[in-house]
Design an enzyme around this catalytic site. Sequence first.
Site, mmCIF file in Angstrom:
data_model
loop_
_atom_site.group_PDB
_atom_site.id
_atom_site.type_symbol
_atom_site.label_atom_id
_atom_site.label_comp_id
_atom_site.label_asym_id
_atom_site.label_seq_id
_atom_site.Cartn_x
_atom_site.Cartn_y
_atom_site.Cartn_z
ATOM 1 N N ASP A 260 0.870 -1.163 0.000
ATOM 2 C CA ASP A 260 0.000 0.000 0.000
ATOM 3 C C ASP A 260 0.919 1.228 0.000
ATOM 4 O O ASP A 260 2.128 1.127 0.210
ATOM 5 C CB ASP A 260 -0.948 -0.009 1.202
ATOM 6 C CG ASP A 260 -2.150 0.905 0.972
ATOM 7 O OD1 ASP A 260 -2.073 1.792 0.084
ATOM 8 O OD2 ASP A 260 -3.170 0.744 1.666
HETATM 9 C C1 BGC Z 1 -4.974 3.300 0.096
HETATM 10 C C2 BGC Z 1 -5.082 2.342 -1.055
HETATM 11 C C3 BGC Z 1 -4.978 3.108 -2.352
HETATM 12 C C4 BGC Z 1 -3.676 3.889 -2.371
HETATM 13 C C5 BGC Z 1 -3.475 4.699 -3.637
HETATM 14 C C6 BGC Z 1 -3.765 4.193 -0.007
HETATM 15 O O1 BGC Z 1 -3.812 5.198 0.934
HETATM 16 O O2 BGC Z 1 -4.962 2.587 1.308
HETATM 17 O O3 BGC Z 1 -6.307 1.653 -0.994
HETATM 18 O O4 BGC Z 1 -5.082 2.244 -3.443
HETATM 19 O O5 BGC Z 1 -3.662 4.782 -1.284
HETATM 20 O O6 BGC Z 1 -4.371 5.754 -3.711
#
Ligand code: BGC
Length: 854
Positions: A260
């Site tokens: 993530d």
């Molecule tokens: C989130 C993800 C997301 C990523 C990109 C993160 O903060 O937890 O679900 O895909 O950001 O935006």
Amino acid sequence: MMRRRVFALAFVALLILAFGSLQPGDPTAAVQAAPPPAASDVERRIDGIVKRMTLDEKLDYIGGVNNFYVRAHPRLHLPALRMADGPLGVRNVGPSTAYAAGIALAASFDTDLAGRVGALIGRDARARGVHVLLGPGMNIYRSPLCGRNFEYFGEDPFLASRMAVAYIRGVQAQGVSATAKHFIANNSEFDRHHADAVIDERTMREIYLPAFEAAVTEAHVGAIMSAYGLVNGVHMTQHDRLNNQLVKKEWAFDGLIMSDWMATYDGVAAANAGLDLEMPSGAFMNRATLLPAIQQGKVTVATIDDKVRRILRKAIQFGWLDREQTDLAWPLFAPQGRQLALETARGSMVLLKNQGDLLPLDKSKLKSIAVIGPDAYPAIPAGGGSAQVRPFVAVSFLEGLAAELGAGASVTFNRGVATLAEIFDSSEFVTSPQMGDGPGAGKPGLIGEYFNDATINGHAALTRVDEHVNFAWDKPVTWPTGPVKTSSARWTGFFIPPSDGDYRFAAFTYGLDEYRLYLDGKLIFERSAQTQPIASRTLRLEGGRAYAVRFDYVHADHHARVGFGVRRADQLLDPAAKALAARADVAIVLAGFDPMTEAEGYDRTFQLPLGQDELINSVRAANKNTVVALTAGGGVDMLKWIDRVPAVIQTWYAGQEAGTALAQLLVGAFSPSGKLPASFERRLEDGATFRSYYPQAPRPSMKVAYSEGVFVGYRHFDHSGIKPLFPFGHGLSFTRFKLADLRISPEALDGDAPVTVSFAITNIGARAGAEVVQVYVADHHAPVPRPPKELKGFAKISLEPGESRRAQVQLDRRAFSYFDVGAQRWTAAPGDFEILVGTSSQSIELRGKVTLRN
Ligand code: BGC
């Protein structure tokens, strides 16, 4: 090491025919792609590329670039690979279709619909040149408080698996990789980088892993995204057992595991534990960290090669090296998307209560309707954070109702309750109780002291009088002393209530920022990192007395945003709302959350936001025909009004066409068919995780013991005998259905043969409608404590009035099994199993039995 699974996957083949299935020429059908290349050809091609890459180039390749890309490699003709959120539509590449949220999709219990939504999101991704869609989100709903429940598929692992598989297949058929996220245990947003989920293996296998397992083994998802937090003491980006041993070896996953965004904490540990791609950049898995580690023998080149190979494998399999990803034939603003978004919204809304058949409203008799509440306008297609897709158009509830009813009836609107900004900007403070012109005389406002560090101590960089506290600024903040990274502020002064009474204090910030309110030196409320952004408290105060106010704020996150104020409790509501309700035939209250109060990055409250309970009660007091429609990713505290309000609808976050869908539902243009994918507790303390949702010991411990084990959601309510307010699987219709004639074949079996459960269903009401028939399996004899019953199959069946059909679902051996930790495999204990067929987890209408002989 975990053993390879013995049994085939648990799944139910829904053999009922053609429930809205794809037609030839249907734009939602899979893109006609060339047949996938043979595995040996793919591996040969990867060999050729990897051979030509230097070690430095390989290390660069496994760290993302420009926030959402795998970097391009012109010398090797490797294009940049573009990613976009997910999961409610395509975000962060301009506007796109905003579909109903994951929880709403799950509420449809309609896998065909989930597949078509996946397919159109895949098409929207292709239209924008996106290779990897960052969705679906498939964490399990443990508590209504999780800020991201709205993105996920509810509390049941079987339902979540079916939705995930259908959605992923839809996306991937378009030449776009889906991403199963967040692996695993991102079940709360509270301090998500540090929360350490302590979960026993059986619970993991039976509750938290099945959706991911199905995504990998059935849907062949291209990518998995690691969660931010820790599981059993180890960060997920460096969890060898779960990433390497389970996903890559046992499930034979050949795709890539990405982190993530900023969820990597140790480059060497992550490299060895199966992380293939660090996003959004190689902050840890980079040359500086990994080259010395390779030289010291801590990481092998083969390990790095495997990561590069996994990225390239997907690039080759999806055809990204051989064609343009941008599909110009699919319009950016696609009418098919609007149509499907509407269908999804219609299929997902859940009619929770409909006393005296208040709904559907008779459009021909309706002369006036009062539309009231903060969620009525503007539209709220999604909750907040990375899932907040920006649509080209979004129909608010007010607009939908006005369009549906406006020609024949008067549609009035009032927000009903003050906004936070209104409260903050109208709060009257004084810097000193002594007013007048002399030295030391008070001025309107509070004294604001701004500090260059996070401690609110020492010498303030700036002191001034702020009439109100309602600010937003960007980082870094430029104080008179220059730009600073972290900062804090303190506002002090007095509040002199004009008269005796109840006063509501409220404050807001978000992200990692913190605040604390003191009145006469006593702490009134506070907010720490990643908890609910709004705090509020009502206090009885004496008129004319000067109360000393101190409000401390520590800014840590990207954009500073803070507000604080006070208002008389009986002035939170706009009296015009009640007056409009009194004059109307029907009042609809649009209550609930929004992208600020329910979002990624922090959890939400169980209570509805500020003043909404009071609003519902005041509207209901003025009009007995009051309907409440809730915008929320899960259950809310309804106790203050549920017994008085005759009709309640859960609309979730129903996407860009929510307003049209709700209006059509209210007038009976279709019969609601959504069902709860999560149990709604009456009181928060009735839920499975009331005591186990947040860390049980104070900081620095961040351990969250999942002590409820497998007894999550309805498994807990069944087990404890506590009655939920609305059970899992519940949802009313405008028509009625009758189930009959359960047949189970064979009734006794040996080995792995599937069991067919069939039943007759008849629409005995006067309207067309669809029912979700749920098949639960009960095991009363296993040597481990099992939930009283578990969902193992469902079928959504549409019927005209009077129409009758037989439907069937199949149960394979996994449907009867628990995970035997000692033997490291799924085991079905021979004996009698009950088969329970019903229309909710608490409305079981047919019962049968099947015997597993061995
Ligand atoms: C989130 C993800 C997301 C990523 C990109 C993160 O903060 O937890 O679900 O895909 O950001 O935006």
